[in-house]
Design an enzyme around this catalytic site. Structure first.
Site, PDB file in Angstrom:
ATOM      1  N   TRP A 103       0.819  -1.214   0.000  1.00  0.00           N
ATOM      2  CA  TRP A 103       0.000   0.000   0.000  1.00  0.00           C
ATOM      3  C   TRP A 103       0.851   1.261   0.000  1.00  0.00           C
ATOM      4  CZ3 TRP A 103      -4.516  -0.310  -1.897  1.00  0.00           C
ATOM      5  CH2 TRP A 103      -5.229  -1.518  -1.789  1.00  0.00           C
ATOM      6  N   ASP A 173      -1.799   6.853   6.314  1.00  0.00           N
ATOM      7  CA  ASP A 173      -2.883   6.021   5.793  1.00  0.00           C
ATOM      8  C   ASP A 173      -3.175   4.983   6.870  1.00  0.00           C
ATOM      9  OD1 ASP A 173      -4.551   4.209   4.565  1.00  0.00           O
ATOM     10  OD2 ASP A 173      -3.201   3.759   2.891  1.00  0.00           O
ATOM     11  N   LYS A 197     -12.822  -1.572   6.713  1.00  0.00           N
ATOM     12  CA  LYS A 197     -12.112  -2.539   7.536  1.00  0.00           C
ATOM     13  C   LYS A 197     -12.502  -2.390   9.012  1.00  0.00           C
ATOM     14  CE  LYS A 197      -8.342  -2.293   4.198  1.00  0.00           C
ATOM     15  NZ  LYS A 197      -8.531  -3.554   3.499  1.00  0.00           N
TER      16      LYS A 197
END
Length: 362
Positions: A103, A173, A197
């Site tokens: 990511w 993030d 999530k």
């Protein structure tokens, strides 16, 4: 309900049964309006209460200072990879990154399309099985900000502590670990997270940003990609993902009822310890991927002796009601995602399955 799956999906991920049941009860008629939350105008007073209530509860639970904006945006965290440099990376400055895996790599690639980037620390040489130590991070003098990925879902690594950046803005993030533990938000200029999530369903992205960073976005970028557009309009500049925001609000109420974020951290540590102990005490039958000091509370990655055995593990687990245990296609292996809403009972059941599988195949 007795037919709920043992859901270890990496995202979209498990939601609390209580939250789903409340949404079910309110689905057709929300607050006596005679319609679903999905049918009503986002300009209505009822939806404004939902929108404001979710913001307020997130501020309370996460300890967000008053000089930060809470925005509900669309496009996922992936859109933020570009929006951040478009808004905050000016000429002559460099976007600094800690490269921790899949990511972080996506965020770096997007920023490179916008302006200068610098990788200030990386664990690539170790196949991203660890988070670089804070002492490895060397910021350039012309850094506009430092971007980190607080938890890498694919590799299963997570920051145990965050870097001190002085006058340089720290951006994180936190898509896969927001609200899994308390965080000092004041250390960050911006925190962002896709909701799917730990915060709710897919469709809405939360951005927590210091007001001075969004006071005046560059006029040269499209209106919808400017932070000040959304900050000035309370995230209602255009039609928002109303049902997703509503479910985020229900999820936040659930976290509060469970004792808040500190209680969530203890709950997460207790349940993930079950699985990590099963790996560590298996005599090498199961092998954890992440370095012990970088292990994630949210994504537990591990391997078996062969790919064939891993495929057998996944196949047999699915027959027993487990979902999502196959590792990401880019790295293989096995992964159990243990987000806030994953029950302790699911982790206990997984440990029992792991023990039985080892007994039959060890």
């Amino acid at each position: 309900m007795t037919n709920r799956a043992f859901n270890f999906n990496a995202g979209p991920a498990a939601l609390p049964l209580e939250v789903l049941q409340q949404a079910q009860q309110e689905f057709i008629d929300y607050a006596g309006a005679g319609m679903s939350i999905m049918e009503m105008s986002h300009r209505s007073s009822i939806f404004e209460q939902v929108n404001d209530g979710a913001q307020s509860l997130l501020r309370e639970l996460f300890g967000i200072p008053s000089h930060y904006k809470v925005l509900f945006l669309q496009g996922g965290a992936s859109t933020q990879f570009a929006m951040i440099p478009m808004n905050l990376l000016s000429a002559g400055k460099s976007a600094a990154f800690v490269h921790t895996g899949s990511w972080a790599d996506k965020a770096i690639k997007e920023a490179k399309l916008i302006g200068e980037t610098t990788i200030v620390a990386s664990s690539e040489a170790d196949k991203f099985n660890r988070i670089p130590s804070l002492s490895e991070i060397q910021l350039p003098e012309h850094a506009a900000y430092l971007h980190i990925t607080s938890n890498e879902t694919i590799e299963g690594t997570q920051y145990a502590a965050y870097p001190e950046t002085g006058d340089v803005t720290l951006i994180a993030d936190m898509s896969s670990d927001i609200l899994c533990r308390p965080v000092d938000v004041s250390k960050f200029g911006m925190i962002y997270a896709g909701a799917q999530k730990n915060l709710g369903p897919s469709g809405v992205t939360i951005v927590i940003v210091r007001e001075d960073l969004v006071a005046e976005s560059p006029k040269s970028i499209p209106t919808m990609l400017r932070y000040d557009t959304h900050a000035k309009n309370n995230s209602l500049y255009n039609t928002p993902p109303s049902f997703s925001i509503y479910l985020v609000g229900l999820m936040l109420k659930w976290v509060k009822e469970k004792g808040g974020v500190a209680a969530m951290e203890q709950f997460n540590r207790d349940k993930t310890k079950l699985i990590y102990d099963a790996i560590d005490q298996s005599g090498g039958f199961y092998r954890g991927f992440a370095d012990a000091g970088s292990r994630s509370l949210m994504n537990i990655t591990f391997r078996l002796g062969s790919e064939e055995l891993e495929k057998q593990f996944v196949k047999e687990s699915e027959k027993q009601g487990f979902v999502g245990l196959k590792g990401h296609r880019s790295v293989g292996g096995l992964r159990a995602s243990t987000y806030n809403a994953v029950p302790h009972e699911s982790c206990k059941a997984l440990v029992e399955f792991m023990a039985d599988f080892q007994k039959r195949n060890g």
